[in-house]
Design a protein around this motif. Structure first.
Motif, PDB file in Angstrom:
ATOM      1  N   SER A   9       4.057  10.942  -7.236  1.00 35.88           N
ATOM      2  CA  SER A   9       3.608   9.600  -7.598  1.00 35.88           C
ATOM      3  C   SER A   9       4.726   8.575  -7.419  1.00 35.88           C
ATOM      4  CB  SER A   9       3.088   9.571  -9.028  1.00 35.88           C
ATOM      5  OG  SER A   9       4.135   9.787  -9.938  1.00 35.88           O
ATOM      6  N   LEU A  10       5.953   8.971  -7.677  1.00 36.02           N
ATOM      7  CA  LEU A  10       7.088   8.072  -7.481  1.00 36.02           C
ATOM      8  C   LEU A  10       7.263   7.740  -6.008  1.00 36.02           C
ATOM      9  CD1 LEU A  10       9.645   6.693  -8.678  1.00 36.02           C
ATOM     10  CD2 LEU A  10      10.831   8.800  -8.133  1.00 36.02           C
ATOM     11  N   LEU A  11       7.194   8.740  -5.141  1.00 34.89           N
ATOM     12  CA  LEU A  11       7.361   8.496  -3.709  1.00 34.89           C
ATOM     13  C   LEU A  11       6.209   7.676  -3.141  1.00 34.89           C
ATOM     14  CD1 LEU A  11       8.753  11.927  -2.500  1.00 34.89           C
ATOM     15  CD2 LEU A  11       9.994   9.796  -2.830  1.00 34.89           C
ATOM     16  N   LEU A  12       4.996   7.941  -3.591  1.00 35.69           N
ATOM     17  CA  LEU A  12       3.859   7.150  -3.140  1.00 35.69           C
ATOM     18  C   LEU A  12       3.999   5.704  -3.595  1.00 35.69           C
ATOM     19  CD1 LEU A  12       1.095   7.088  -1.765  1.00 35.69           C
ATOM     20  CD2 LEU A  12       0.116   7.626  -3.987  1.00 35.69           C
ATOM     21  N   SER A  13       4.427   5.518  -4.813  1.00 39.15           N
ATOM     22  CA  SER A  13       4.642   4.174  -5.327  1.00 39.15           C
ATOM     23  C   SER A  13       5.726   3.446  -4.529  1.00 39.15           C
ATOM     24  CB  SER A  13       5.032   4.244  -6.797  1.00 39.15           C
ATOM     25  OG  SER A  13       5.508   3.012  -7.239  1.00 39.15           O
ATOM     26  N   LEU A  14       6.784   4.150  -4.201  1.00 36.13           N
ATOM     27  CA  LEU A  14       7.877   3.548  -3.433  1.00 36.13           C
ATOM     28  C   LEU A  14       7.419   3.179  -2.025  1.00 36.13           C
ATOM     29  CD1 LEU A  14      10.860   2.782  -3.459  1.00 36.13           C
ATOM     30  CD2 LEU A  14      11.366   5.070  -2.625  1.00 36.13           C
ATOM     31  N   LEU A  15       6.661   4.055  -1.375  1.00 36.46           N
ATOM     32  CA  LEU A  15       6.177   3.756  -0.031  1.00 36.46           C
ATOM     33  C   LEU A  15       5.210   2.575  -0.026  1.00 36.46           C
ATOM     34  CD1 LEU A  15       5.674   7.324   1.431  1.00 36.46           C
ATOM     35  CD2 LEU A  15       7.401   5.648   2.069  1.00 36.46           C
ATOM     36  N   LEU A  16       4.314   2.534  -1.004  1.00 36.37           N
ATOM     37  CA  LEU A  16       3.394   1.398  -1.081  1.00 36.37           C
ATOM     38  C   LEU A  16       4.129   0.099  -1.392  1.00 36.37           C
ATOM     39  CD1 LEU A  16       0.348   2.948  -2.927  1.00 36.37           C
ATOM     40  CD2 LEU A  16       0.475   2.191  -0.554  1.00 36.37           C
ATOM     41  N   ASP A  17       5.136   0.183  -2.231  1.00 35.21           N
ATOM     42  CA  ASP A  17       5.934  -1.002  -2.548  1.00 35.21           C
ATOM     43  C   ASP A  17       6.674  -1.495  -1.307  1.00 35.21           C
ATOM     44  OD1 ASP A  17       6.441  -2.852  -4.439  1.00 35.21           O
ATOM     45  OD2 ASP A  17       8.068  -1.767  -5.407  1.00 35.21           O
ATOM     46  N   MET A  18       7.162  -0.572  -0.489  1.00 32.77           N
ATOM     47  CA  MET A  18       7.833  -0.960   0.748  1.00 32.77           C
ATOM     48  C   MET A  18       6.874  -1.644   1.721  1.00 32.77           C
ATOM     49  SD  MET A  18      10.349   2.158   1.669  1.00 32.77           S
ATOM     50  CE  MET A  18      11.917   2.370   0.865  1.00 32.77           C
ATOM     51  N   LEU A  19       5.626  -1.194   1.748  1.00 30.94           N
ATOM     52  CA  LEU A  19       4.644  -1.823   2.630  1.00 30.94           C
ATOM     53  C   LEU A  19       4.249  -3.212   2.154  1.00 30.94           C
ATOM     54  CD1 LEU A  19       2.290   1.153   3.482  1.00 30.94           C
ATOM     55  CD2 LEU A  19       3.856  -0.016   5.014  1.00 30.94           C
ATOM     56  N   PHE A  20       4.194  -3.415   0.839  1.00 31.53           N
ATOM     57  CA  PHE A  20       3.767  -4.693   0.305  1.00 31.53           C
ATOM     58  C   PHE A  20       4.890  -5.726   0.219  1.00 31.53           C
ATOM     59  CE2 PHE A  20       0.308  -2.183  -1.880  1.00 31.53           C
ATOM     60  CZ  PHE A  20      -0.643  -2.556  -0.949  1.00 31.53           C
ATOM     61  N   LEU A  49      19.072  -0.105   3.818  1.00 32.25           N
ATOM     62  CA  LEU A  49      17.880   0.679   3.492  1.00 32.25           C
ATOM     63  C   LEU A  49      17.995   1.285   2.098  1.00 32.25           C
ATOM     64  CD1 LEU A  49      15.170   1.794   4.541  1.00 32.25           C
ATOM     65  CD2 LEU A  49      16.445   3.764   5.373  1.00 32.25           C
ATOM     66  N   ALA A  50      19.160   1.822   1.775  1.00 34.96           N
ATOM     67  CA  ALA A  50      19.363   2.418   0.451  1.00 34.96           C
ATOM     68  C   ALA A  50      19.307   1.356  -0.652  1.00 34.96           C
ATOM     69  CB  ALA A  50      20.693   3.150   0.411  1.00 34.96           C
ATOM     70  N   LEU A  51      19.901   0.213  -0.401  1.00 32.94           N
ATOM     71  CA  LEU A  51      19.874  -0.870  -1.395  1.00 32.94           C
ATOM     72  C   LEU A  51      18.452  -1.384  -1.608  1.00 32.94           C
ATOM     73  CD1 LEU A  51      21.565  -2.784  -3.189  1.00 32.94           C
ATOM     74  CD2 LEU A  51      21.620  -4.337  -1.236  1.00 32.94           C
ATOM     75  N   TRP A  52      17.708  -1.557  -0.536  1.00 29.02           N
ATOM     76  CA  TRP A  52      16.335  -2.033  -0.641  1.00 29.02           C
ATOM     77  C   TRP A  52      15.468  -1.027  -1.390  1.00 29.02           C
ATOM     78  CZ3 TRP A  52      12.094  -1.147   3.272  1.00 29.02           C
ATOM     79  CH2 TRP A  52      10.990  -1.920   2.990  1.00 29.02           C
ATOM     80  N   ALA A  53      15.627   0.256  -1.067  1.00 32.09           N
ATOM     81  CA  ALA A  53      14.859   1.294  -1.760  1.00 32.09           C
ATOM     82  C   ALA A  53      15.246   1.363  -3.237  1.00 32.09           C
ATOM     83  CB  ALA A  53      15.069   2.640  -1.077  1.00 32.09           C
ATOM     84  N   ALA A  54      16.531   1.208  -3.538  1.00 31.23           N
ATOM     85  CA  ALA A  54      16.977   1.261  -4.938  1.00 31.23           C
ATOM     86  C   ALA A  54      16.416   0.095  -5.743  1.00 31.23           C
ATOM     87  CB  ALA A  54      18.508   1.258  -5.002  1.00 31.23           C
ATOM     88  N   VAL A  55      16.391  -1.092  -5.170  1.00 31.88           N
ATOM     89  CA  VAL A  55      15.843  -2.257  -5.868  1.00 31.88           C
ATOM     90  C   VAL A  55      14.351  -2.063  -6.121  1.00 31.88           C
ATOM     91  CG1 VAL A  55      15.279  -4.708  -5.576  1.00 31.88           C
ATOM     92  CG2 VAL A  55      17.587  -3.893  -5.119  1.00 31.88           C
ATOM     93  N   LEU A  56      13.632  -1.598  -5.115  1.00 28.73           N
ATOM     94  CA  LEU A  56      12.195  -1.372  -5.296  1.00 28.73           C
ATOM     95  C   LEU A  56      11.933  -0.271  -6.315  1.00 28.73           C
ATOM     96  CD1 LEU A  56      10.834  -1.614  -1.652  1.00 28.73           C
ATOM     97  CD2 LEU A  56      10.653  -3.303  -3.476  1.00 28.73           C
ATOM     98  N   LEU A  57      12.751   0.764  -6.284  1.00 25.93           N
ATOM     99  CA  LEU A  57      12.580   1.863  -7.223  1.00 25.93           C
ATOM    100  C   LEU A  57      12.845   1.416  -8.656  1.00 25.93           C
ATOM    101  CD1 LEU A  57      12.096   4.948  -7.505  1.00 25.93           C
ATOM    102  CD2 LEU A  57      14.565   5.196  -7.363  1.00 25.93           C
ATOM    103  N   LEU A  58      13.913   0.683  -8.861  1.00 23.23           N
ATOM    104  CA  LEU A  58      14.225   0.193 -10.207  1.00 23.23           C
ATOM    105  C   LEU A  58      13.159  -0.772 -10.713  1.00 23.23           C
ATOM    106  CD1 LEU A  58      18.075  -0.361  -9.987  1.00 23.23           C
ATOM    107  CD2 LEU A  58      16.858   1.365 -11.308  1.00 23.23           C
TER     108      LEU A  58
END
Length: 80
Positions: A9-20, A49-58
């Protein structure tokens, strides 16, 4: 099993957040294009990429914890 469900669920949420939120994607793709076009170091792309993913994840974890706290019932008041 519970951890695997949480991870999926975390990875799906992260991927959808990246798309939006494509603003970060545009910056990351631009750095990747500059790597191949101008021979910039690939670490700029990996770091962005790591910074963007970390911000979206947090941000998604914060929203998740806030929604859990809002959904929790208040304890009844004790009468003295």
């Amino acid at each position: 099993m519970r951890f695997l469900r949480w991870l999926c669920s975390l990875l799906l949420s992260l991927l959808l957040d990246m798309l939006f939120h494509p603003v970060g994607l545009i910056a990351v793709v631009l750095l990747l294009v500059l790597h191949f076009w101008r021979d910039w170091p690939i670490w700029w792309f990996v770091g962005a990429l790591a910074l963007w993913a970390a911000v979206l994840l947090l941000r998604s974890r914060f929203i998740d914890s806030a929604s859990r706290a809002a959904a929790r019932r208040d304890a009844p008041r004790k009468k003295y």
